[in-house]
Scaffold this active site. Structure first.
Site, mmCIF file in Angstrom:
data_model
loop_
_atom_site.group_PDB
_atom_site.id
_atom_site.type_symbol
_atom_site.label_atom_id
_atom_site.label_comp_id
_atom_site.label_asym_id
_atom_site.label_seq_id
_atom_site.Cartn_x
_atom_site.Cartn_y
_atom_site.Cartn_z
ATOM 1 C CG LEU A 1 -1.346 7.099 -10.381
ATOM 2 C CD1 LEU A 1 -2.500 7.073 -11.369
ATOM 3 C CD2 LEU A 1 -1.323 5.838 -9.568
ATOM 4 C CG ASN B 1 4.253 4.480 -5.903
ATOM 5 O OD1 ASN B 1 5.310 5.125 -5.865
ATOM 6 N ND2 ASN B 1 3.070 5.052 -5.910
ATOM 7 C CB CYS B 2 0.440 2.275 -9.919
ATOM 8 S SG CYS B 2 -0.325 0.792 -9.250
ATOM 9 C CB ALA B 3 -3.571 4.284 -7.816
ATOM 10 N NE ARG C 1 -1.762 -2.214 -9.262
ATOM 11 C CZ ARG C 1 -1.878 -2.321 -10.577
ATOM 12 N NH1 ARG C 1 -1.491 -3.405 -11.189
ATOM 13 N NH2 ARG C 1 -2.395 -1.330 -11.287
#
Length: 553
Positions: free
Chosen positions: A13, A494-496, A498
């Site tokens: 991401l 982490n992602c977008a 979370r």
């Protein structure tokens, strides 16, 4: 294993998000150089035209160096220590790999059935070769970049802190990783020269399969891209299509943007101009679904909670519609009513397939801003009928979302926002309210009514006196305490939206209500693997959180 796959998927991401601005910048340049839209001022040779040509040359950086973007982006999330040094190592090892490949092919290209002497200065499409950072090499695309970067991260995590004898001390750390990578890349380069041409043939064959799958293929692709969001595996669905060669040589994102000027002058249907563009229509559900979903939540909310529900839904809907980040909205109802998420995936897939059937093609994986500047504005003159039909179909699905969600919510009494049990608040708590509730001992888990985990509560109370100048540090500090402290953290990512965390002892983790009280939008608890739903500023929170974990240990 699943945790590792999710971590790898979310790591992609970091580079992917940069394409949002890059695509916008290219789209603006193409619009500003279109004489049909702006008249004589945009004619070739004018000062205006030259300015936007300079702008456009810079805007193409991300697309032209896509491989480097992924090579440098993955270590940020995957390296467990000294991420900046891991980025440096990955970049240098990847360039070394390509120098090895280029030199091997310059001597023995015919032995691998590769004509390395062919000119690729104009276009590398179809040649199997590419210029990467000035190096003529095999076109391994983002797949080669990801493989090499992952290998370097593995070396980094395993050997970065290895102690060498004192007389070899200068070769420790980054030097040691690069040295290992140097020796490893020569056989890997040879392996790629041998095997990758076969992979290119296979990819070319798969392009035909996907392109021939028609409406059902688009429906299945979009359904999987949505339904896998909770697992984090949806990155593996869209990446080969949008950034890889699944249906177009360089990925839909790059090939679509590169063709915008040509398409804007053509009156041919988009379905003929860019047939592979059906596999990038999943952004339509991000634009047209949120209003229907929010309306269903609002109209089914308790009368006394409608105002609170509306305040909660407006920002997450705007985020989804404008920039295409849907997770805050989807996670609002995913864990209280999973069937609604399944219905969402089916409706999103059906919407994309319907639009595809009516001739829509394009790069529409983001939100409304992407649609405007990469699709509607540049191409409206000759393709407005297609876009008007797209908008009409989208609004029909907005209404379908509202009807279906409202029916399911009332039929099964789902506790969506505004329908919580009496006494439970819909709004997010402030920090002051959290501390007051903590003093009074009234913090409860919203889902099962249990008191927050004692160990986590003790940790939080012990650290409660800390204060910070920025909201990122405050939330990072609070989340760390609620997760059981630095010693309980084994992995951070982490992602977008979370913060993904692995813990040693799940019993030390507090309840979801505690996290919401500290500024989180929610908590996904899967035992040792947890996801704190933070929002769009999760990268800043993650940086401070990780620094606190490292200093705490």
């Amino acid at each position: 294993m699943m945790e590792k796959i999710q971590r790898f998927g979310s790591a992609m991401l970091a580079p992917v998000l940069i394409f949002a601005f890059a695509g916008l910048a290219v789209g603006i340049a193409i619009i500003c150089k279109n004489a049909d839209l702006l008249g004589p001022i945009a004619a070739e040779g004018t000062g205006w035209y030259k300015f936007w040509s300079v702008w456009e040359s810079g805007a193409w950086t991300v697309f032209n160096q896509m491989e480097l973007l992924f090579v440098l982006g993955l270590p940020i999330a995957l390296a467990k220590k000294a991420q900046a040094r891991a980025v440096l190592e990955a970049g240098m090892v990847y360039l070394t790999f390509n120098y090895f490949v280029g030199t091997i092919l310059s001597f023995w290209g015919p032995n691998f059935n590769i004509d390395f002497e062919q000119d690729i200065s104009e276009s590398a499409a179809g040649t199997g070769l590419k210029m990467i950072a000035g190096i003529k090499t095999l076109d391994t695309g983002i797949f080669g970049a990801i493989i090499i970067s992952a290998l370097v991260v593995w070396l980094h995590n395993r050997y970065f802190e290895k102690k060498l004898p004192d007389f070899l001390g200068i070769f420790q750390g980054t030097q040691f990783i690069y040295g290992l990578g140097f020796f490893l890349m020569m056989p890997i380069a040879l392996l790629f020269c041998w095997l990758w041409p076969f992979a290119q043939q296979g990819i070319a064959g798969l392009q035909g399969v996907f392109m021939g799958s028609g409406i059902f293929g688009v429906w299945l692709y979009t359904f999987l891209e949505r339904i896998l969001i909770p697992t984090g595996l949806h990155h593996f669905i869209y990446t080969p299509f949008v950034f890889g060669p699944a249906v177009t040589p360089n990925g839909i994102t790059k090939d679509w943007v590169a063709s915008l000027s040509e398409f804007s002058r053509s009156t041919q249907p988009l379905s003929e101009l860019f047939p592979g563009g059906g596999f990038a229509l999943h952004g339509n559900s991000k634009v047209f679904a949120p209003i229907g979903i929010a309306a269903a939540f609002y109209t089914t909310a308790r009368p006394e909670k409608k105002k609170e529900t509306l305040a909660l839904l407006i920002p997450v809907c705007l985020t989804a519609i404008l920039i295409g980040i849907t997770e805050p909205l989807e996670f609002t109802f995913l864990f209280v009513a999973p069937p609604l998420f399944a219905a969402h995936a089916v409706l999103a897939a059906t919407m994309a397939a319907t639009m595809y059937a009516f001739g829509l093609r394009g790069n529409m994986g983001g939100g409304l801003i992407d649609m405007l500047f990469q699709n509607w504005i540049p191409l409206w003159g000759n393709h407005h009928n297609t876009y008007l039909l797209q908008i009409l179909i989208g609004l029909v699905f907005t209404f379908l979302y509202f009807l279906i969600f409202r029916f399911l919510i009332l039929k099964f009494d789902f506790k969506t926002p505004g329908r919580e049990e009496i006494g439970k608040d819909t709004k997010l708590y402030t920090k002051a309210e959290y501390r007051e509730a903590k003093k009074n001992g009234t913090l409860h888990n919203e889902r099962d009514g249990s008191v927050a985990a004692p160990a986590a509560a003790a940790t939080t109370a012990a650290a409660e006196g800390a204060s910070f100048d920025d909201p990122y540090s405050q939330r990072a500090h609070d989340f760390l305490a609620l997760l059981g402290g630095a010693e309980n953290i084994t992995d951070v990512n982490n992602c977008a939206t979370r913060l993904r965390v692995s813990v040693s002892d799940p019993s030390l983790v507090a309840g979801e209500a505690d996290f919401k009280s500290s500024g989180a939008l929610g908590l996904v608890n899967k035992g040792k693997a947890l996801q704190v739903i933070v929002g769009m500023d999760v990268p800043q929170v993650r940086d401070r959180f990780e620094a606190m974990v490292n200093s705490g240990k």
